[in-house]
Design a protein around this motif. Structure first.
Motif, PDB file in Angstrom:
ATOM      1  N   PHE A 171       0.832  -1.208   0.000  1.00  0.00           N
ATOM      2  CA  PHE A 171       0.000   0.000   0.000  1.00  0.00           C
ATOM      3  C   PHE A 171       0.862   1.250   0.000  1.00  0.00           C
ATOM      4  O   PHE A 171       1.812   1.362   0.777  1.00  0.00           O
ATOM      5  CB  PHE A 171      -0.916   0.016   1.229  1.00  0.00           C
ATOM      6  CG  PHE A 171      -2.166  -0.785   1.051  1.00  0.00           C
ATOM      7  CD1 PHE A 171      -3.367  -0.166   0.785  1.00  0.00           C
ATOM      8  CD2 PHE A 171      -2.143  -2.174   1.134  1.00  0.00           C
ATOM      9  CE1 PHE A 171      -4.533  -0.903   0.609  1.00  0.00           C
ATOM     10  CE2 PHE A 171      -3.290  -2.918   0.970  1.00  0.00           C
ATOM     11  CZ  PHE A 171      -4.497  -2.278   0.699  1.00  0.00           C
ATOM     12  N   LYS A 172       0.497   2.191  -0.860  1.00  0.00           N
ATOM     13  CA  LYS A 172       1.146   3.508  -0.862  1.00  0.00           C
ATOM     14  C   LYS A 172       0.623   4.329   0.313  1.00  0.00           C
ATOM     15  O   LYS A 172       1.378   5.031   0.968  1.00  0.00           O
ATOM     16  CB  LYS A 172       0.866   4.239  -2.175  1.00  0.00           C
ATOM     17  CG  LYS A 172       1.418   3.545  -3.410  1.00  0.00           C
ATOM     18  CD  LYS A 172       0.986   4.305  -4.671  1.00  0.00           C
ATOM     19  CE  LYS A 172       0.688   3.418  -5.821  1.00  0.00           C
ATOM     20  NZ  LYS A 172      -0.460   2.561  -5.764  1.00  0.00           N
ATOM     21  N   ASN A 173      -0.676   4.225   0.574  1.00  0.00           N
ATOM     22  CA  ASN A 173      -1.325   4.924   1.678  1.00  0.00           C
ATOM     23  C   ASN A 173      -1.683   3.895   2.747  1.00  0.00           C
ATOM     24  O   ASN A 173      -2.737   3.263   2.684  1.00  0.00           O
ATOM     25  CB  ASN A 173      -2.574   5.660   1.183  1.00  0.00           C
ATOM     26  CG  ASN A 173      -3.276   6.436   2.276  1.00  0.00           C
ATOM     27  OD1 ASN A 173      -2.973   6.293   3.457  1.00  0.00           O
ATOM     28  ND2 ASN A 173      -4.224   7.255   1.880  1.00  0.00           N
ATOM     29  N   VAL A 174      -0.811   3.734   3.718  1.00  0.00           N
ATOM     30  CA  VAL A 174      -1.004   2.713   4.744  1.00  0.00           C
ATOM     31  C   VAL A 174      -2.248   2.995   5.591  1.00  0.00           C
ATOM     32  O   VAL A 174      -2.816   2.064   6.178  1.00  0.00           O
ATOM     33  CB  VAL A 174       0.272   2.547   5.606  1.00  0.00           C
ATOM     34  CG1 VAL A 174       0.467   3.717   6.544  1.00  0.00           C
ATOM     35  CG2 VAL A 174       0.257   1.231   6.355  1.00  0.00           C
ATOM     36  N   ASP A 175      -2.708   4.237   5.632  1.00  0.00           N
ATOM     37  CA  ASP A 175      -3.930   4.541   6.376  1.00  0.00           C
ATOM     38  C   ASP A 175      -5.125   3.792   5.812  1.00  0.00           C
ATOM     39  O   ASP A 175      -6.013   3.374   6.555  1.00  0.00           O
ATOM     40  CB  ASP A 175      -4.218   6.047   6.367  1.00  0.00           C
ATOM     41  CG  ASP A 175      -3.268   6.840   7.246  1.00  0.00           C
ATOM     42  OD1 ASP A 175      -2.596   6.235   8.117  1.00  0.00           O
ATOM     43  OD2 ASP A 175      -3.191   8.066   7.060  1.00  0.00           O
TER      44      ASP A 175
END
Length: 145
Positions: free
Chosen positions: A14-18
């Motif tokens: 994931f690029k955006n771990v959120d």
């Protein structure tokens, strides 16, 4: 949290771990920890369910299926709750989830629907992170029909 082992299991980082964190957060956990309901898996599970359907239908059409009834029947067979639950279990997804205390006590992940929803949330998060290709790559990596 370090998700490198999960990334290896799903074949995607994931690029955006959120987004991944949201996909792994149950509503009960969020309530107990006074987190926003926006930060839970529920909406991502709805999205992921649709993404799974989209990917499978595209594959069926790409494989030459043209009959509407057959596409629907085969899609239902390929992405039913039992199949999606198995995908979640095969990658050990329940171990990464943030469960509420009652859910932990009851081991709620043993319910087929709950495990399937967790996988759907993962697929929804992947879609938001990297589009349909991200979700497709996860499915290609974990699905061994």
């Amino acid at each position: 949290m370090n998700y490198s082992d999960l990334y290896a299991k799903i074949g995607y980082t994931f690029k955006n771990v959120d987004l991944l964190t949201h996909a792994l957060t149950r509503t009960a956990y969020a309530r107990e920890n006074e987190l926003s309901m926006h930060d839970t898996m529920d909406s991502l599970a709805v999205l992921g369910d649709a993404v799974l359907d989209l990917i499978v239908i595209c594959r069926l059409i790409g494989d030459g299926e043209f009959d509407k009834g057959e596409i629907t029947r085969k899609k239902i067979d390929l992405v039913n709750m039992s199949v999606v639950r198995r995908l979640a279990e095969d990658i050990g997804l329940p171990a990464y989830m943030k469960w509420g205390k009652g859910e932990l006590r009851m081991q709620i992940w043993t319910s087929g629907r709950v495990s399937a929803e967790c996988f759907e949330a993962l697929m929804g998060a992947a879609y938001l992170d990297g589009g349909v290709e991200a979700s497709r790559s996860i499915l290609d990596h974990v699905w061994k029909p």
